[in-house]
Design a protein around this motif. Structure first.
Motif, PDB file in Angstrom:
ATOM      1  N   ILE A  84       0.837  -1.205   0.000  1.00 59.95           N
ATOM      2  CA  ILE A  84       0.000   0.000   0.000  1.00 59.95           C
ATOM      3  C   ILE A  84       0.870   1.253   0.000  1.00 59.95           C
ATOM      4  N   ALA A  85       1.988   1.220   0.731  1.00 59.86           N
ATOM      5  CA  ALA A  85       2.876   2.384   0.833  1.00 59.86           C
ATOM      6  C   ALA A  85       3.555   2.740  -0.489  1.00 59.86           C
ATOM      7  N   THR A  86       3.560   1.826  -1.456  1.00 60.31           N
ATOM      8  CA  THR A  86       4.164   2.136  -2.753  1.00 60.31           C
ATOM      9  C   THR A  86       3.341   3.166  -3.525  1.00 60.31           C
ATOM     10  N   GLY A  87       2.085   3.326  -3.128  1.00 62.89           N
ATOM     11  CA  GLY A  87       1.206   4.223  -3.861  1.00 62.89           C
ATOM     12  C   GLY A  87       0.586   3.563  -5.085  1.00 62.89           C
ATOM     13  N   ALA A  88       0.726   2.244  -5.164  1.00 65.97           N
ATOM     14  CA  ALA A  88       0.183   1.507  -6.308  1.00 65.97           C
ATOM     15  C   ALA A  88      -1.341   1.609  -6.354  1.00 65.97           C
ATOM     16  N   THR A  89      -1.858   1.640  -7.558  1.00 63.27           N
ATOM     17  CA  THR A  89      -3.305   1.646  -7.769  1.00 63.27           C
ATOM     18  C   THR A  89      -3.788   0.204  -7.920  1.00 63.27           C
ATOM     19  N   ARG A  90      -5.085   0.031  -8.023  1.00 65.86           N
ATOM     20  CA  ARG A  90      -5.642  -1.307  -8.270  1.00 65.86           C
ATOM     21  C   ARG A  90      -5.098  -1.866  -9.584  1.00 65.86           C
ATOM     22  N   THR A  91      -4.963  -1.003 -10.577  1.00 66.26           N
ATOM     23  CA  THR A  91      -4.425  -1.433 -11.867  1.00 66.26           C
ATOM     24  C   THR A  91      -2.975  -1.865 -11.727  1.00 66.26           C
ATOM     25  N   ASP A  92      -2.179  -1.103 -10.964  1.00 66.49           N
ATOM     26  CA  ASP A  92      -0.783  -1.479 -10.728  1.00 66.49           C
ATOM     27  C   ASP A  92      -0.703  -2.850 -10.059  1.00 66.49           C
ATOM     28  N   LEU A  93      -1.551  -3.072  -9.060  1.00 65.86           N
ATOM     29  CA  LEU A  93      -1.567  -4.356  -8.369  1.00 65.86           C
ATOM     30  C   LEU A  93      -1.952  -5.470  -9.332  1.00 65.86           C
ATOM     31  N   ALA A  94      -2.959  -5.240 -10.148  1.00 65.88           N
ATOM     32  CA  ALA A  94      -3.395  -6.248 -11.117  1.00 65.88           C
ATOM     33  C   ALA A  94      -2.277  -6.572 -12.096  1.00 65.88           C
ATOM     34  N   MET A  95      -1.612  -5.550 -12.590  1.00 72.17           N
ATOM     35  CA  MET A  95      -0.523  -5.766 -13.548  1.00 72.17           C
ATOM     36  C   MET A  95       0.671  -6.453 -12.886  1.00 72.17           C
ATOM     37  N   ALA A  96       0.965  -6.106 -11.640  1.00 72.16           N
ATOM     38  CA  ALA A  96       2.053  -6.758 -10.909  1.00 72.16           C
ATOM     39  C   ALA A  96       1.741  -8.236 -10.698  1.00 72.16           C
ATOM     40  N   CYS A  97       0.500  -8.534 -10.332  1.00 71.58           N
ATOM     41  CA  CYS A  97       0.094  -9.929 -10.149  1.00 71.58           C
ATOM     42  C   CYS A  97       0.206 -10.704 -11.457  1.00 71.58           C
ATOM     43  N   ALA A  98      -0.207 -10.106 -12.549  1.00 72.22           N
ATOM     44  CA  ALA A  98      -0.111 -10.756 -13.857  1.00 72.22           C
ATOM     45  C   ALA A  98       1.350 -10.994 -14.231  1.00 72.22           C
ATOM     46  N   PHE A  99       2.201 -10.035 -13.951  1.00 75.20           N
ATOM     47  CA  PHE A  99       3.633 -10.146 -14.237  1.00 75.20           C
ATOM     48  C   PHE A  99       4.239 -11.312 -13.456  1.00 75.20           C
ATOM     49  N   VAL A 100       3.975 -11.362 -12.152  1.00 74.21           N
ATOM     50  CA  VAL A 100       4.519 -12.422 -11.297  1.00 74.21           C
ATOM     51  C   VAL A 100       3.969 -13.787 -11.716  1.00 74.21           C
ATOM     52  N   ALA A 101       2.694 -13.858 -12.016  1.00 73.78           N
ATOM     53  CA  ALA A 101       2.085 -15.122 -12.446  1.00 73.78           C
ATOM     54  C   ALA A 101       2.688 -15.591 -13.765  1.00 73.78           C
ATOM     55  N   GLN A 102       2.924 -14.672 -14.690  1.00 76.31           N
ATOM     56  CA  GLN A 102       3.517 -15.025 -15.985  1.00 76.31           C
ATOM     57  C   GLN A 102       4.937 -15.541 -15.797  1.00 76.31           C
ATOM     58  N   GLU A 103       5.721 -14.865 -14.942  1.00 75.93           N
ATOM     59  CA  GLU A 103       7.082 -15.333 -14.675  1.00 75.93           C
ATOM     60  C   GLU A 103       7.073 -16.733 -14.067  1.00 75.93           C
ATOM     61  N   ALA A 104       6.167 -16.970 -13.140  1.00 77.17           N
ATOM     62  CA  ALA A 104       6.077 -18.279 -12.498  1.00 77.17           C
ATOM     63  C   ALA A 104       5.662 -19.347 -13.514  1.00 77.17           C
ATOM     64  N   HIS A 105       4.781 -18.978 -14.415  1.00 74.55           N
ATOM     65  CA  HIS A 105       4.277 -19.923 -15.414  1.00 74.55           C
ATOM     66  C   HIS A 105       5.347 -20.267 -16.453  1.00 74.55           C
ATOM     67  N   THR A 106       6.075 -19.266 -16.922  1.00 73.74           N
ATOM     68  CA  THR A 106       7.056 -19.480 -17.988  1.00 73.74           C
ATOM     69  C   THR A 106       8.453 -19.778 -17.460  1.00 73.74           C
ATOM     70  N   HIS A 107       8.686 -19.515 -16.177  1.00 73.72           N
ATOM     71  CA  HIS A 107       9.997 -19.700 -15.557  1.00 73.72           C
ATOM     72  C   HIS A 107      11.066 -18.852 -16.235  1.00 73.72           C
ATOM     73  N   GLU A 108      10.661 -17.725 -16.800  1.00 70.48           N
ATOM     74  CA  GLU A 108      11.596 -16.805 -17.437  1.00 70.48           C
ATOM     75  C   GLU A 108      11.619 -15.504 -16.660  1.00 70.48           C
ATOM     76  N   ALA A 109      12.805 -15.091 -16.287  1.00 67.31           N
ATOM     77  CA  ALA A 109      12.946 -13.805 -15.594  1.00 67.31           C
ATOM     78  C   ALA A 109      12.862 -12.689 -16.626  1.00 67.31           C
ATOM     79  N   ARG A 110      12.119 -11.653 -16.282  1.00 67.77           N
ATOM     80  CA  ARG A 110      11.999 -10.490 -17.159  1.00 67.77           C
ATOM     81  C   ARG A 110      12.424  -9.259 -16.386  1.00 67.77           C
ATOM     82  N   GLU A 111      12.722  -8.207 -17.110  1.00 65.98           N
ATOM     83  CA  GLU A 111      13.098  -6.958 -16.463  1.00 65.98           C
ATOM     84  C   GLU A 111      11.878  -6.370 -15.755  1.00 65.98           C
ATOM     85  N   VAL A 112      12.057  -6.025 -14.494  1.00 64.98           N
ATOM     86  CA  VAL A 112      10.966  -5.478 -13.693  1.00 64.98           C
ATOM     87  C   VAL A 112      10.752  -4.014 -14.079  1.00 64.98           C
ATOM     88  N   PRO A 113       9.506  -3.633 -14.371  1.00 69.90           N
ATOM     89  CA  PRO A 113       9.214  -2.241 -14.720  1.00 69.90           C
ATOM     90  C   PRO A 113       9.516  -1.304 -13.546  1.00 69.90           C
TER      91      PRO A 113
END
Length: 86
Positions: A25-54
């Motif tokens: 919460i302290a990051t100031g993230a919005t609901r959209t930021d949280l949704a996109m972060a969750c999608a990013f983490v889920a995709q990395e876990a699914h593909t086992h490929e590390a990507r550059e963090v935005p």
């Protein structure tokens, strides 16, 4: 910009403790930021490929999730690629 609530974070991330929720919460993230972060983490876990963090609040949330080993309960609260249509 809308502030995240504890319930919103807990509903999409597991396991997560109160300190981690407060940190997200302290990051100031919005609901959209949280949704996109969750999608990013889920995709990395699914593909086992590390990507550059935005940069920005979304990137901060991704880093927090990865550091504490939390995983999204579902890929994204907004559905695949941010869409609510399935």
């Amino acid at each position: 910009m809308s502030e995240l609530t504890r319930d919103e974070v807990v509903s999409v991330v597991h396991p997560v403790d109160d300190a981690t929720v407060a940190e997200i919460i302290a990051t100031g993230a919005t609901r959209t930021d949280l949704a996109m972060a969750c999608a990013f983490v889920a995709q990395e876990a699914h593909t086992h490929e590390a990507r550059e963090v935005p940069v920005g609040p979304m990137g901060q949330v991704i880093s927090i999730l990865e550091r504490v080993g939390a995983r999204p309960l579902r890929g994204s609260p907004l559905g695949e690629a941010g869409s609510t249509l399935e």
